[in-house]
Design a protein around this motif. Sequence first.
Motif, PDB file in Angstrom:
ATOM      1  N   GLY A 172      11.842  -9.899  -8.441  1.00 18.39           N
ATOM      2  CA  GLY A 172      10.686  -9.019  -8.539  1.00 18.39           C
ATOM      3  C   GLY A 172       9.719  -9.085  -7.386  1.00 18.39           C
ATOM      4  N   GLN A 173      10.187  -9.509  -6.212  1.00 17.99           N
ATOM      5  CA  GLN A 173       9.322  -9.549  -5.033  1.00 17.99           C
ATOM      6  C   GLN A 173      10.150  -9.274  -3.794  1.00 17.99           C
ATOM      7  OE1 GLN A 173       6.334 -12.707  -4.810  1.00 17.99           O
ATOM      8  NE2 GLN A 173       6.791 -13.004  -2.660  1.00 17.99           N
ATOM      9  N   ALA A 174       9.542  -8.610  -2.839  1.00 17.21           N
ATOM     10  CA  ALA A 174      10.215  -8.347  -1.564  1.00 17.21           C
ATOM     11  C   ALA A 174       9.156  -8.292  -0.478  1.00 17.21           C
ATOM     12  CB  ALA A 174      10.989  -7.037  -1.623  1.00 17.21           C
ATOM     13  N   ARG A 175       9.592  -8.482   0.750  1.00 17.79           N
ATOM     14  CA  ARG A 175       8.639  -8.371   1.856  1.00 17.79           C
ATOM     15  C   ARG A 175       9.354  -7.996   3.135  1.00 17.79           C
ATOM     16  NH1 ARG A 175       6.982 -13.829   4.846  1.00 17.79           N
ATOM     17  NH2 ARG A 175       8.931 -14.985   4.700  1.00 17.79           N
ATOM     18  N   PHE A 176       8.649  -7.242   3.951  1.00 21.08           N
ATOM     19  CA  PHE A 176       9.005  -7.024   5.340  1.00 21.08           C
ATOM     20  C   PHE A 176       8.009  -7.848   6.152  1.00 21.08           C
ATOM     21  CE2 PHE A 176       9.964  -2.278   4.189  1.00 21.08           C
ATOM     22  CZ  PHE A 176      10.973  -2.692   3.331  1.00 21.08           C
ATOM     23  N   HIS A 235      -0.140   0.398  -8.327  1.00 23.46           N
ATOM     24  CA  HIS A 235       0.486   1.562  -8.936  1.00 23.46           C
ATOM     25  C   HIS A 235       1.100   1.200 -10.288  1.00 23.46           C
ATOM     26  CE1 HIS A 235       4.326  -0.222  -7.690  1.00 23.46           C
ATOM     27  NE2 HIS A 235       3.820  -0.348  -6.463  1.00 23.46           N
ATOM     28  N   GLN A 236       1.622   2.192 -10.976  1.00 18.71           N
ATOM     29  CA  GLN A 236       2.343   1.915 -12.208  1.00 18.71           C
ATOM     30  C   GLN A 236       3.523   0.994 -11.904  1.00 18.71           C
ATOM     31  OE1 GLN A 236       1.694   2.605 -15.255  1.00 18.71           O
ATOM     32  NE2 GLN A 236       0.186   4.255 -15.209  1.00 18.71           N
ATOM     33  N   PRO A 237       3.804   0.009 -12.773  1.00 14.97           N
ATOM     34  CA  PRO A 237       4.915  -0.912 -12.507  1.00 14.97           C
ATOM     35  C   PRO A 237       6.233  -0.165 -12.287  1.00 14.97           C
ATOM     36  CG  PRO A 237       3.568  -1.727 -14.305  1.00 14.97           C
ATOM     37  CD  PRO A 237       3.060  -0.350 -14.001  1.00 14.97           C
ATOM     38  N   SER A 238       6.990  -0.640 -11.308  1.00 14.19           N
ATOM     39  CA  SER A 238       8.269  -0.035 -10.956  1.00 14.19           C
ATOM     40  C   SER A 238       9.214  -1.143 -10.514  1.00 14.19           C
ATOM     41  CB  SER A 238       8.073   0.979  -9.829  1.00 14.19           C
ATOM     42  OG  SER A 238       9.301   1.524  -9.409  1.00 14.19           O
ATOM     43  N   PHE A 284      -1.625   5.990  -6.394  1.00 17.58           N
ATOM     44  CA  PHE A 284      -2.120   4.624  -6.542  1.00 17.58           C
ATOM     45  C   PHE A 284      -3.314   4.645  -7.485  1.00 17.58           C
ATOM     46  CE2 PHE A 284      -0.213   4.917  -2.300  1.00 17.58           C
ATOM     47  CZ  PHE A 284       0.830   4.016  -2.493  1.00 17.58           C
ATOM     48  N   LEU A 285      -3.257   3.792  -8.488  1.00 19.31           N
ATOM     49  CA  LEU A 285      -4.294   3.775  -9.515  1.00 19.31           C
ATOM     50  C   LEU A 285      -5.579   3.149  -9.004  1.00 19.31           C
ATOM     51  CD1 LEU A 285      -2.024   2.552 -12.467  1.00 19.31           C
ATOM     52  CD2 LEU A 285      -2.430   4.902 -11.677  1.00 19.31           C
ATOM     53  N   VAL A 286      -5.432   2.103  -8.234  1.00 26.32           N
ATOM     54  CA  VAL A 286      -6.555   1.355  -7.647  1.00 26.32           C
ATOM     55  C   VAL A 286      -6.111   0.919  -6.262  1.00 26.32           C
ATOM     56  CG1 VAL A 286      -8.044  -0.682  -7.860  1.00 26.32           C
ATOM     57  CG2 VAL A 286      -7.273   0.514  -9.929  1.00 26.32           C
ATOM     58  N   HIS A 287      -7.034   0.853  -5.344  1.00 25.53           N
ATOM     59  CA  HIS A 287      -6.700   0.249  -4.054  1.00 25.53           C
ATOM     60  C   HIS A 287      -7.829  -0.690  -3.634  1.00 25.53           C
ATOM     61  CE1 HIS A 287      -9.000   3.866  -2.825  1.00 25.53           C
ATOM     62  NE2 HIS A 287      -9.384   3.151  -1.781  1.00 25.53           N
ATOM     63  N   ALA A 288      -7.473  -1.641  -2.825  1.00 23.78           N
ATOM     64  CA  ALA A 288      -8.443  -2.630  -2.348  1.00 23.78           C
ATOM     65  C   ALA A 288      -8.254  -2.817  -0.849  1.00 23.78           C
ATOM     66  CB  ALA A 288      -8.264  -3.963  -3.079  1.00 23.78           C
ATOM     67  N   ALA A 289      -9.343  -3.167  -0.186  1.00 22.26           N
ATOM     68  CA  ALA A 289      -9.311  -3.441   1.246  1.00 22.26           C
ATOM     69  C   ALA A 289     -10.062  -4.739   1.509  1.00 22.26           C
ATOM     70  CB  ALA A 289      -9.946  -2.301   2.031  1.00 22.26           C
ATOM     71  N   THR A 290      -9.459  -5.611   2.308  1.00 21.48           N
ATOM     72  CA  THR A 290     -10.051  -6.913   2.613  1.00 21.48           C
ATOM     73  C   THR A 290     -10.129  -7.107   4.122  1.00 21.48           C
ATOM     74  OG1 THR A 290      -9.115  -7.862   0.588  1.00 21.48           O
ATOM     75  CG2 THR A 290      -9.855  -9.412   2.274  1.00 21.48           C
ATOM     76  N   LEU A 327       5.313  -6.149  -4.856  1.00 18.88           N
ATOM     77  CA  LEU A 327       5.343  -6.727  -6.185  1.00 18.88           C
ATOM     78  C   LEU A 327       5.605  -5.589  -7.160  1.00 18.88           C
ATOM     79  CD1 LEU A 327       2.244  -9.070  -5.807  1.00 18.88           C
ATOM     80  CD2 LEU A 327       4.645  -9.738  -5.676  1.00 18.88           C
ATOM     81  N   PRO A 328       5.958  -5.885  -8.418  1.00 17.75           N
ATOM     82  CA  PRO A 328       6.309  -4.788  -9.333  1.00 17.75           C
ATOM     83  C   PRO A 328       5.242  -3.721  -9.485  1.00 17.75           C
ATOM     84  CG  PRO A 328       7.037  -6.879 -10.239  1.00 17.75           C
ATOM     85  CD  PRO A 328       6.236  -7.202  -9.010  1.00 17.75           C
ATOM     86  N   ASP A 329       3.961  -4.081  -9.333  1.00 16.12           N
ATOM     87  CA  ASP A 329       2.903  -3.101  -9.573  1.00 16.12           C
ATOM     88  C   ASP A 329       2.009  -2.850  -8.362  1.00 16.12           C
ATOM     89  OD1 ASP A 329       1.544  -5.503  -9.485  1.00 16.12           O
ATOM     90  OD2 ASP A 329       0.258  -5.055 -11.195  1.00 16.12           O
ATOM     91  N   ARG A 330       2.447  -3.277  -7.197  1.00 10.67           N
ATOM     92  CA  ARG A 330       1.604  -3.072  -6.014  1.00 10.67           C
ATOM     93  C   ARG A 330       2.355  -3.328  -4.722  1.00 10.67           C
ATOM     94  NH1 ARG A 330      -3.012  -6.788  -7.688  1.00 10.67           N
ATOM     95  NH2 ARG A 330      -2.152  -6.114  -9.688  1.00 10.67           N
ATOM     96  N   ALA A 331       1.783  -2.795  -3.644  1.00  8.50           N
ATOM     97  CA  ALA A 331       2.254  -3.096  -2.298  1.00  8.50           C
ATOM     98  C   ALA A 331       1.046  -3.527  -1.475  1.00  8.50           C
ATOM     99  CB  ALA A 331       2.920  -1.880  -1.670  1.00  8.50           C
TER     100      ALA A 331
END
Length: 231
Positions: free
Chosen positions: A49-53, A16-19, A105-111, A67-71
């Motif tokens: 600039g990082q957090a996690r559950f 997403h856009q940085p936040s 969300f601008l882009v998403h990825a799946a792994t 992260l600032p621009d993604r989850a």
Amino acid sequence: MQAEDRIIHFCVELIHQPSPINRAALQKLYFDLSQTRANYDSIEVNEGGQARFYSNRGKAQSVLLFLPDRALVLEEWADLALSDFEEKVRVVMPRLGEARQIDRFLVHAATVRSTFALTHYTDSRVFLLDGACGLSGRITPFLKRPVATGGLRFVLPETPEHAGALQVNIESFRHSNDEMFVEVKGVFGRRQVPVGEGEEVIHNLRQVRQFVSERVYPFLQQFDQPGGSGA
């Protein structure tokens, strides 16, 4: 080759856009998720600039990483079914709007990462490098060192008929001699996805999963034939 693979990793990455990381907003999200099936046991917020559950269950780990621009919603050494992971994504996605002050969300990825057990080979390195790639006797004379793992990498671009670019890694599995490791990551950016439209992301996750079972498996199966070895 055994038809049923063993999935060891799921991940959905939502860009997403940085936040800025907002501690109070994430603490509220952590509490809100604690009332759902997408709950986590612990929270860490780093002002850098990082957090996690996260939750740990033996070797298995569930993580929601910010992260600032993604989850990233991920399961490492996964001990849950794809349907359960989908439900977690379904619960988390719309709540990220308020917590991260975003609307899409601008882009998403799946792994998806999984392993396939070989039938006619006892050494996955021999199966892949010698049996599939025909490299018997052509590696060590030049590299002069033992090979712990070897693999193939493919990048399959998006086409009008196929949404998403796919990155495919196929390797001998270092944790088990007679298993192949497969990782497929799909990156989807054709359309921006509003935070409340999780089904599109889940659909693409399923497409990645299907590519592993319907495309990568038969590709490998053609080489796992009687007469294989590698003991």
